[in-house]
Design a protein around this motif. Sequence first.
Motif, PDB file in Angstrom:
ATOM      1  N   GLY A 151     -16.677  39.438 -10.916  1.00  0.00           N
ATOM      2  CA  GLY A 151     -17.370  39.813 -12.136  1.00  0.00           C
ATOM      3  C   GLY A 151     -18.287  38.739 -12.692  1.00  0.00           C
ATOM      4  O   GLY A 151     -18.989  38.978 -13.678  1.00  0.00           O
ATOM      5  N   LYS A 152     -18.278  37.547 -12.061  1.00  0.00           N
ATOM      6  CA  LYS A 152     -19.077  36.425 -12.563  1.00  0.00           C
ATOM      7  C   LYS A 152     -19.808  35.739 -11.415  1.00  0.00           C
ATOM      8  O   LYS A 152     -20.273  34.610 -11.543  1.00  0.00           O
ATOM      9  CB  LYS A 152     -18.165  35.402 -13.249  1.00  0.00           C
ATOM     10  N   MET A 153     -19.924  36.420 -10.288  1.00  0.00           N
ATOM     11  CA  MET A 153     -20.328  35.781  -9.051  1.00  0.00           C
ATOM     12  C   MET A 153     -21.727  35.179  -9.088  1.00  0.00           C
ATOM     13  O   MET A 153     -21.930  34.028  -8.728  1.00  0.00           O
ATOM     14  CB  MET A 153     -20.202  36.766  -7.888  1.00  0.00           C
ATOM     15  N   ARG A 154     -22.716  35.941  -9.549  1.00  0.00           N
ATOM     16  CA  ARG A 154     -24.098  35.461  -9.458  1.00  0.00           C
ATOM     17  C   ARG A 154     -24.325  34.189 -10.268  1.00  0.00           C
ATOM     18  O   ARG A 154     -24.929  33.227  -9.796  1.00  0.00           O
ATOM     19  CB  ARG A 154     -25.072  36.567  -9.891  1.00  0.00           C
ATOM     20  N   ALA A 155     -23.856  34.176 -11.514  1.00  0.00           N
ATOM     21  CA  ALA A 155     -24.029  32.992 -12.358  1.00  0.00           C
ATOM     22  C   ALA A 155     -23.250  31.812 -11.795  1.00  0.00           C
ATOM     23  O   ALA A 155     -23.727  30.664 -11.824  1.00  0.00           O
ATOM     24  CB  ALA A 155     -23.582  33.289 -13.784  1.00  0.00           C
ATOM     25  N   ALA A 156     -22.047  32.076 -11.263  1.00  0.00           N
ATOM     26  CA  ALA A 156     -21.229  31.002 -10.702  1.00  0.00           C
ATOM     27  C   ALA A 156     -21.905  30.384  -9.485  1.00  0.00           C
ATOM     28  O   ALA A 156     -21.994  29.154  -9.359  1.00  0.00           O
ATOM     29  CB  ALA A 156     -19.846  31.543 -10.327  1.00  0.00           C
ATOM     30  N   VAL A 157     -22.392  31.221  -8.569  1.00  0.00           N
ATOM     31  CA  VAL A 157     -23.038  30.723  -7.361  1.00  0.00           C
ATOM     32  C   VAL A 157     -24.311  29.958  -7.708  1.00  0.00           C
ATOM     33  O   VAL A 157     -24.595  28.897  -7.138  1.00  0.00           O
ATOM     34  CB  VAL A 157     -23.334  31.882  -6.389  1.00  0.00           C
ATOM     35  N   GLU A 158     -25.063  30.462  -8.653  1.00  0.00           N
ATOM     36  CA  GLU A 158     -26.300  29.785  -9.057  1.00  0.00           C
ATOM     37  C   GLU A 158     -26.010  28.378  -9.577  1.00  0.00           C
ATOM     38  O   GLU A 158     -26.694  27.398  -9.212  1.00  0.00           O
ATOM     39  CB  GLU A 158     -27.019  30.600 -10.123  1.00  0.00           C
ATOM     40  N   ALA A 159     -24.989  28.249 -10.432  1.00  0.00           N
ATOM     41  CA  ALA A 159     -24.654  26.942 -11.002  1.00  0.00           C
ATOM     42  C   ALA A 159     -24.168  25.977  -9.926  1.00  0.00           C
ATOM     43  O   ALA A 159     -24.555  24.799  -9.898  1.00  0.00           O
ATOM     44  CB  ALA A 159     -23.584  27.110 -12.075  1.00  0.00           C
ATOM     45  N   ILE A 160     -23.312  26.461  -9.021  1.00  0.00           N
ATOM     46  CA  ILE A 160     -22.757  25.582  -7.990  1.00  0.00           C
ATOM     47  C   ILE A 160     -23.835  25.180  -6.990  1.00  0.00           C
ATOM     48  O   ILE A 160     -23.921  24.014  -6.583  1.00  0.00           O
ATOM     49  CB  ILE A 160     -21.572  26.275  -7.282  1.00  0.00           C
ATOM     50  N   CYS A 161     -24.684  26.102  -6.595  1.00  0.00           N
ATOM     51  CA  CYS A 161     -25.756  25.767  -5.648  1.00  0.00           C
ATOM     52  C   CYS A 161     -26.713  24.732  -6.234  1.00  0.00           C
ATOM     53  O   CYS A 161     -27.240  23.876  -5.516  1.00  0.00           O
ATOM     54  CB  CYS A 161     -26.521  27.016  -5.236  1.00  0.00           C
ATOM     55  N   ALA A 162     -26.940  24.786  -7.542  1.00  0.00           N
ATOM     56  CA  ALA A 162     -27.813  23.806  -8.195  1.00  0.00           C
ATOM     57  C   ALA A 162     -27.241  22.396  -8.089  1.00  0.00           C
ATOM     58  O   ALA A 162     -27.991  21.408  -8.124  1.00  0.00           O
ATOM     59  CB  ALA A 162     -28.028  24.182  -9.659  1.00  0.00           C
ATOM     60  N   ALA A 163     -25.901  22.287  -7.944  1.00  0.00           N
ATOM     61  CA  ALA A 163     -25.259  20.979  -7.792  1.00  0.00           C
ATOM     62  C   ALA A 163     -25.323  20.467  -6.353  1.00  0.00           C
ATOM     63  O   ALA A 163     -24.936  19.332  -6.089  1.00  0.00           O
ATOM     64  CB  ALA A 163     -23.808  21.049  -8.261  1.00  0.00           C
ATOM     65  N   ARG A 164     -25.764  21.300  -5.416  1.00  0.00           N
ATOM     66  CA  ARG A 164     -26.053  20.929  -4.031  1.00  0.00           C
ATOM     67  C   ARG A 164     -24.844  20.405  -3.245  1.00  0.00           C
ATOM     68  O   ARG A 164     -24.855  19.279  -2.732  1.00  0.00           O
ATOM     69  CB  ARG A 164     -27.178  19.898  -3.961  1.00  0.00           C
ATOM     70  N   PRO A 165     -23.783  21.209  -3.094  1.00  0.00           N
ATOM     71  CA  PRO A 165     -22.769  20.817  -2.105  1.00  0.00           C
ATOM     72  C   PRO A 165     -23.380  20.885  -0.708  1.00  0.00           C
ATOM     73  O   PRO A 165     -24.374  21.586  -0.492  1.00  0.00           O
ATOM     74  CB  PRO A 165     -21.678  21.882  -2.288  1.00  0.00           C
ATOM     75  N   ASP A 166     -22.786  20.181   0.244  1.00  0.00           N
ATOM     76  CA  ASP A 166     -23.307  20.220   1.611  1.00  0.00           C
ATOM     77  C   ASP A 166     -22.884  21.493   2.340  1.00  0.00           C
ATOM     78  O   ASP A 166     -23.642  22.035   3.143  1.00  0.00           O
ATOM     79  CB  ASP A 166     -22.813  18.994   2.384  1.00  0.00           C
TER      80      ASP A 166
END
Length: 310
Positions: A151-166
């Motif tokens: 229910g929160k996937m898009r916003a969660a993925v956007e925030a985490i991807c912005a932090a650039r994990p490998d």
Amino acid sequence: MNDMSAAPRPEPRRKPDWIRVKAPVSKGYHETRALMRELNLNTVCEEAACPNIGECWTKKHATVMILGDTCTRACAFCNVKTGMPGAVDPLEPEHVAAAAARLGLEHIVVTSVDRDDLPDGGAGQFVRVIEALRRETPATTIEILTPDFRGKMRAAVEAICAARPDVYNHNLETVPRLYPTIRPGARYYASLRLLEEVKAHDPLIFTKSGVMLGLGEARLEVHQVMDDMRSADVDFLTMGQYLQPTPKHAKVEEFVPPKTFEAYGAVARAKGFLQVASSPLTRSSYHAGEDFAQMRSAREARLNKLKGKS
């Protein structure tokens, strides 16, 4: 008259030799365990009763589990306890970074319980952990293994991807037919969409997923899951044997032989996965950082390919 209710329960399947591991006793194991206790960190190695804990902790490899030790879901395969979690620890990101520095980690895996109780599903804590690791141990490569953020996937993925994990890992766990009994709180195609979203936000982040075998899946179903992953542009695949943690969990339907795992691995590589780990004892983070030189080469090739298209 026989009392059918008193009939003995069937004996659990006996583990074959290829799935047996030695109990952890090494000095490195005890040192890693002591550090995790000192920093008040949870590990999926302990909470999920991973069979590789002795080997990994001896080498001072650990998969840190953030956001507490209590999950808001109750999957039929998972040994992590279920209930109402406590408050998020604001010091946790710094503690994770301190553990990575003191262990001298070249690669760290960070996972979490499901936190359906939080407005962002816990995505913000993943971001804070990544940022702390970048500050404290900038040379450490970071792999995250997240829940589906229902229910929160898009916003969660956007925030985490912005932090650039490998590496962004999210496990499909099993074939779609078994989701209602094995992973009832999740949806197969929602998990696939999450992996697609990561690539849509940042094509240079490697994506990874894994499945457990031995739950009653058919060979062609496993092949279809591989095809679904490749359609979502998943880069890395792990496949391992499901082990029943307690009698209340889903039972093992089959102990899949090593040769079958090898055959699945060959099929996966033919389908185009950049990295495949397929064996009875393989787990999501088992030997996760050992082929990172290969991963860096693949990242460079992908970057050059993208530049050529622009």
